[in-house]
Design an enzyme around this catalytic site. Sequence first.
Site, short mmCIF file in Angstrom:
data_model
loop_
_atom_site.label_atom_id
_atom_site.label_comp_id
_atom_site.label_asym_id
_atom_site.label_seq_id
_atom_site.Cartn_x
_atom_site.Cartn_y
_atom_site.Cartn_z
N ASP A 70 -5.81 1.95 3.45
CA ASP A 70 -5.17 0.96 4.32
C ASP A 70 -6.13 -0.22 4.56
O ASP A 70 -5.73 -1.39 4.52
CB ASP A 70 -4.80 1.59 5.68
N GLY A 89 -0.65 8.49 -0.77
CA GLY A 89 -0.52 9.59 -1.72
C GLY A 89 0.70 10.44 -1.42
O GLY A 89 1.46 10.82 -2.31
N LYS A 141 -4.44 2.75 9.72
CA LYS A 141 -3.31 1.92 9.28
C LYS A 141 -3.04 0.81 10.31
O LYS A 141 -2.84 -0.34 9.93
CB LYS A 141 -2.07 2.80 9.10
N GLY A 154 -4.61 10.71 -0.42
CA GLY A 154 -5.12 11.73 0.49
C GLY A 154 -4.75 13.14 0.11
O GLY A 154 -5.62 14.02 0.03
N LYS A 159 0.85 -1.18 0.00
CA LYS A 159 0.00 0.00 0.00
C LYS A 159 0.89 1.24 0.00
O LYS A 159 1.79 1.36 0.83
CB LYS A 159 -0.92 0.00 1.22
N1 ATP Z 1 2.22 7.41 16.68
C1 ATP Z 1 2.41 7.79 15.42
N2 ATP Z 1 3.58 7.47 14.78
C2 ATP Z 1 3.79 7.87 13.51
N3 ATP Z 1 2.91 8.60 12.78
C3 ATP Z 1 1.74 8.94 13.34
C4 ATP Z 1 1.43 8.55 14.69
N4 ATP Z 1 0.21 9.04 14.98
C5 ATP Z 1 -0.23 9.69 13.90
N5 ATP Z 1 0.67 9.65 12.89
C6 ATP Z 1 0.47 10.28 11.58
O1 ATP Z 1 0.07 9.31 10.61
C7 ATP Z 1 0.50 9.77 9.33
C8 ATP Z 1 0.44 8.64 8.29
O2 ATP Z 1 -0.90 8.41 7.87
P1 ATP Z 1 -1.53 9.19 6.61
O3 ATP Z 1 -2.92 8.68 6.46
O4 ATP Z 1 -1.35 10.66 6.77
O5 ATP Z 1 -0.58 8.76 5.39
P2 ATP Z 1 -0.71 7.54 4.36
O6 ATP Z 1 -1.75 6.57 4.86
O7 ATP Z 1 0.66 7.03 4.14
O8 ATP Z 1 -1.23 8.24 3.03
P3 ATP Z 1 -2.73 8.24 2.40
O9 ATP Z 1 -3.67 8.48 3.55
O10 ATP Z 1 -2.68 9.31 1.40
O11 ATP Z 1 -2.95 6.90 1.78
C9 ATP Z 1 1.88 10.30 9.61
O12 ATP Z 1 2.30 11.25 8.66
C10 ATP Z 1 1.72 10.94 11.00
O13 ATP Z 1 1.43 12.32 10.91
MG MG Z 2 -3.81 7.22 5.26
#
Ligand code: ATP
Ligand code: MG
Length: 276
Positions: free
Chosen positions: A179, A32, A235, A62, A29
């Site tokens: 996710d 964005g 996630k 996202g 996965k």
């Molecule tokens: N305990 C934590 N450790 C790490 N990151 C965290 C934590 N809690 C929250 N986050 C946030 O979660 C974000 C990752 O999830 P996010 O949904 O923003 O990205 P993604 O799933 O990779 O992308 P998309 O949602 O576009 O598919 C990180 O950038 C961070 O800001």
């Molecule tokens: Mg995400």
Amino acid sequence: MEEHATIAKLLSNAGQQIDALVGKSVVVKVGGSTLGSHDTAIEDIVTLSKLGIKVALVHGGGSAISTWLQTVGKKPQFIDGLRVTDAETMEIVLMVLAGKVNKELVASLNKLGGRAVGVSGLDGGLIKARQINEDLGLVGEITAMDLSLLDSFFALGYIPVVAPVGVGDRGESLNINADTAAAEVAVALKAESIFFLTDVVGICDHDKTLLPRLTMSQTQGLIATGVITAGMIPKAQACFRALDGVNGAHIIDGRGAHALLRELLTDQYAGTTIVR
Ligand SMILES: Nc1ncnc2c1ncn2[C@@H]1O[C@H](COP(=O)(O)OP(=O)(O)OP(=O)(O)O)[C@@H](O)[C@H]1O
Ligand SMILES: [Mg+2]
């Protein structure tokens, strides 16, 4: 050139790991936000596919969706990491996620010599869903998967690239967290492992240190105490779901060079692995 040598070395030392994975499936996965210019995830996926490993790519989008919402004057809104989706937002989700983001990923994979084909969860009835609640609007939870299309693509040697949109009972399109969709694809495929490539080093503690290995109950605790927030909540929950059928669920930093190859083919684990 130097990078080429690095990959060649990595592959030549990983004969056993590769043999064990040939013909098996792996779900990746990508978020964005991680899909930037330094990203080697696309290259790694092409490499794995050429080795005979069945890689299904599920993507988020996202940041691209938020950008387009703002372009039409709408403010992005989230509840516990899930995007509140009204009818107008759903149109943009379809256009951006199943359109632009999906096709750009397919084009990048093909440009690097891969054979990719893009679908959404609507195609071939891949993802059936129902609305979670009124507050989130047109956000779906997955009720059933039909893998026929993905199986056909794998049989033909294609890399399926899946945009996480589902179809509801009345034929309506529902926005699904990427996710969550990736986890369901992994369970349905009985994949060997699932990798969530994101824009942080992994799950971090309150003092920002990386937590390399977490059990499900430890992870639940981090959600309950507010250490894990926003997009990391779905996630982490997707890892729990994936562990119903998959051996390994890993959250890794997609920004690192060849993060995916290293994770899959060497014992150099980065990021966070969640175990039962
Ligand atoms: N305990 C934590 N450790 C790490 N990151 C965290 C934590 N809690 C929250 N986050 C946030 O979660 C974000 C990752 O999830 P996010 O949904 O923003 O990205 P993604 O799933 O990779 O992308 P998309 O949602 O576009 O598919 C990180 O950038 C961070 O800001
Ligand atoms: Mg995400």
